[in-house]
Design a protein around this motif. Sequence first.
Motif, PDB file in Angstrom:
ATOM      1  N   ALA A 157       0.623  -1.284  -0.066  1.00 16.43           N
ATOM      2  CA  ALA A 157       0.666   0.434  -0.138  1.00 16.43           C
ATOM      3  C   ALA A 157       1.180   0.937  -0.221  1.00 16.43           C
ATOM      4  O   ALA A 157       2.058   1.317   0.626  1.00 16.43           O
ATOM      5  CB  ALA A 157      -0.237   0.052   0.697  1.00 16.43           C
ATOM      6  N   VAL A 158       0.510   2.169  -0.855  1.00 17.42           N
ATOM      7  CA  VAL A 158       1.704   3.431  -1.103  1.00 17.42           C
ATOM      8  C   VAL A 158       0.529   4.562  -1.088  1.00 17.42           C
ATOM      9  O   VAL A 158      -0.935   4.607  -1.410  1.00 17.42           O
ATOM     10  CB  VAL A 158       2.046   3.699  -2.124  1.00 17.42           C
ATOM     11  N   LYS A 159       1.204   6.077  -0.329  1.00 18.45           N
ATOM     12  CA  LYS A 159      -0.199   6.963  -0.078  1.00 18.45           C
ATOM     13  C   LYS A 159       0.770   8.142  -1.362  1.00 18.45           C
ATOM     14  O   LYS A 159       1.782   7.668  -1.864  1.00 18.45           O
ATOM     15  CB  LYS A 159       0.842   7.800   1.094  1.00 18.45           C
ATOM     16  N   ARG A 160       0.064   8.817  -1.838  1.00 15.29           N
ATOM     17  CA  ARG A 160       0.289  10.107  -3.003  1.00 15.29           C
ATOM     18  C   ARG A 160       1.566  10.378  -2.245  1.00 15.29           C
ATOM     19  O   ARG A 160       1.879  11.051  -1.337  1.00 15.29           O
ATOM     20  CB  ARG A 160      -1.142  10.519  -2.303  1.00 15.29           C
ATOM     21  N   GLY A 161       2.855  10.600  -3.489  1.00 16.58           N
ATOM     22  CA  GLY A 161       4.070  11.359  -3.008  1.00 16.58           C
ATOM     23  C   GLY A 161       4.660  10.181  -2.363  1.00 16.58           C
ATOM     24  O   GLY A 161       6.201  10.488  -2.749  1.00 16.58           O
ATOM     25  N   ASP A 162       4.515   9.162  -1.955  1.00 18.53           N
ATOM     26  CA  ASP A 162       5.372   7.970  -1.677  1.00 18.53           C
ATOM     27  C   ASP A 162       6.340   7.430  -2.871  1.00 18.53           C
ATOM     28  O   ASP A 162       6.068   7.558  -3.949  1.00 18.53           O
ATOM     29  CB  ASP A 162       5.015   6.805  -1.066  1.00 18.53           C
ATOM     30  N   ALA A 163       7.436   7.195  -3.178  1.00 18.60           N
ATOM     31  CA  ALA A 163       8.396   7.356  -4.486  1.00 18.60           C
ATOM     32  C   ALA A 163       8.369   5.223  -4.725  1.00 18.60           C
ATOM     33  O   ALA A 163       8.268   4.592  -3.216  1.00 18.60           O
ATOM     34  CB  ALA A 163       9.950   6.641  -3.524  1.00 18.60           C
ATOM     35  N   ILE A 164       8.203   5.263  -5.735  1.00 18.07           N
ATOM     36  CA  ILE A 164       8.050   4.005  -6.366  1.00 18.07           C
ATOM     37  C   ILE A 164       8.953   3.399  -6.757  1.00 18.07           C
ATOM     38  O   ILE A 164       9.825   2.268  -6.692  1.00 18.07           O
ATOM     39  CB  ILE A 164       7.010   4.012  -7.243  1.00 18.07           C
ATOM     40  N   VAL A 165       9.683   4.329  -7.702  1.00 18.50           N
ATOM     41  CA  VAL A 165      11.141   3.907  -8.573  1.00 18.50           C
ATOM     42  C   VAL A 165      11.965   5.360  -8.386  1.00 18.50           C
ATOM     43  O   VAL A 165      11.368   6.463  -7.706  1.00 18.50           O
ATOM     44  CB  VAL A 165      10.927   3.919  -9.606  1.00 18.50           C
ATOM     45  N   ILE A 166      12.809   4.719  -8.140  1.00 18.81           N
ATOM     46  CA  ILE A 166      14.153   5.818  -8.297  1.00 18.81           C
ATOM     47  C   ILE A 166      15.470   5.622  -9.456  1.00 18.81           C
ATOM     48  O   ILE A 166      15.951   5.144 -10.185  1.00 18.81           O
ATOM     49  CB  ILE A 166      15.536   5.449  -7.076  1.00 18.81           C
ATOM     50  N   ILE A 167      14.729   6.795 -10.471  1.00 25.42           N
ATOM     51  CA  ILE A 167      15.591   7.053 -11.642  1.00 25.42           C
ATOM     52  C   ILE A 167      17.321   7.512 -11.421  1.00 25.42           C
ATOM     53  O   ILE A 167      17.247   8.608 -10.906  1.00 25.42           O
ATOM     54  CB  ILE A 167      14.390   7.932 -12.201  1.00 25.42           C
ATOM     55  N   GLU A 168      17.809   7.059 -12.237  1.00 29.79           N
ATOM     56  CA  GLU A 168      19.428   8.279 -11.740  1.00 29.79           C
ATOM     57  C   GLU A 168      19.264   8.597 -13.466  1.00 29.79           C
ATOM     58  O   GLU A 168      19.154   7.949 -14.881  1.00 29.79           O
ATOM     59  CB  GLU A 168      20.829   6.573 -12.061  1.00 29.79           C
ATOM     60  N   ALA A 169      19.336   9.869 -13.060  1.00 26.86           N
ATOM     61  CA  ALA A 169      19.562  10.918 -14.724  1.00 26.86           C
ATOM     62  C   ALA A 169      20.398  11.850 -14.469  1.00 26.86           C
ATOM     63  O   ALA A 169      20.647  12.427 -13.070  1.00 26.86           O
ATOM     64  CB  ALA A 169      18.537  11.360 -15.329  1.00 26.86           C
ATOM     65  N   MET A 170      22.113  12.258 -15.302  1.00 18.98           N
ATOM     66  CA  MET A 170      22.951  13.047 -14.830  1.00 18.98           C
ATOM     67  C   MET A 170      23.472  12.651 -13.912  1.00 18.98           C
ATOM     68  O   MET A 170      23.977  14.332 -13.540  1.00 18.98           O
ATOM     69  CB  MET A 170      22.561  14.389 -15.638  1.00 18.98           C
ATOM     70  N   LYS A 171      23.425  12.139 -13.412  1.00 24.89           N
ATOM     71  CA  LYS A 171      24.211  11.382 -11.664  1.00 24.89           C
ATOM     72  C   LYS A 171      23.282  11.899 -11.100  1.00 24.89           C
ATOM     73  O   LYS A 171      23.368  12.797  -9.531  1.00 24.89           O
ATOM     74  CB  LYS A 171      25.840  12.191 -12.046  1.00 24.89           C
ATOM     75  N   MET A 172      22.258  12.611 -10.764  1.00 26.76           N
ATOM     76  CA  MET A 172      20.900  12.836  -9.956  1.00 26.76           C
ATOM     77  C   MET A 172      19.676  11.477  -9.643  1.00 26.76           C
ATOM     78  O   MET A 172      19.591  11.310 -10.751  1.00 26.76           O
ATOM     79  CB  MET A 172      20.379  14.263 -10.548  1.00 26.76           C
ATOM     80  N   GLU A 173      19.815  11.592  -8.169  1.00 29.62           N
ATOM     81  CA  GLU A 173      18.584  10.760  -7.901  1.00 29.62           C
ATOM     82  C   GLU A 173      16.988  11.270  -8.296  1.00 29.62           C
ATOM     83  O   GLU A 173      17.138  12.155  -7.325  1.00 29.62           O
ATOM     84  CB  GLU A 173      18.670   9.648  -6.347  1.00 29.62           C
ATOM     85  N   ILE A 174      15.981  11.010  -8.826  1.00 26.28           N
ATOM     86  CA  ILE A 174      14.959  11.582  -9.402  1.00 26.28           C
ATOM     87  C   ILE A 174      14.199  10.488  -8.857  1.00 26.28           C
ATOM     88  O   ILE A 174      13.516   9.103  -9.420  1.00 26.28           O
ATOM     89  CB  ILE A 174      14.720  11.848 -11.168  1.00 26.28           C
TER      90      ILE A 174
END
Length: 124
Positions: free
Chosen positions: A76-93
Amino acid sequence: MKNYTITVNGNVYDVVVEEGAGGGAAAPVATAPKAAPKAAPKAAPAPKAAAGAGSVKVEAGAAGKVFKIEANVGQAVKRGDAIVIIEAMKMEIPVVAPQDGTVASIDVAVGDAVEAGALLATLN
């Protein structure tokens, strides 16, 4: 002299590089496009959603590489909870849940390259 094959925007070029006098930087001597450009390797298709996939899509906001999966199927997740982390240009999004729900499917794996708008997960 050294010969190199270079691909730029899908066009393949043969380049001959000659060392400059005094051991300085190399300078290109000649370039000639090849007759037929090589096709760029195709990315593997993303795994298909499970049969019980949810109706709410969680999509990548930017192109990058899947760095970490924060949620599990059935969680169960709430609105705004992180599901996946993407790495782009050495930043974690973080890619977050657009609404409250239960994770129905995770459609990517750690290390997968994804484009902006790619389906990452679904929620019920």
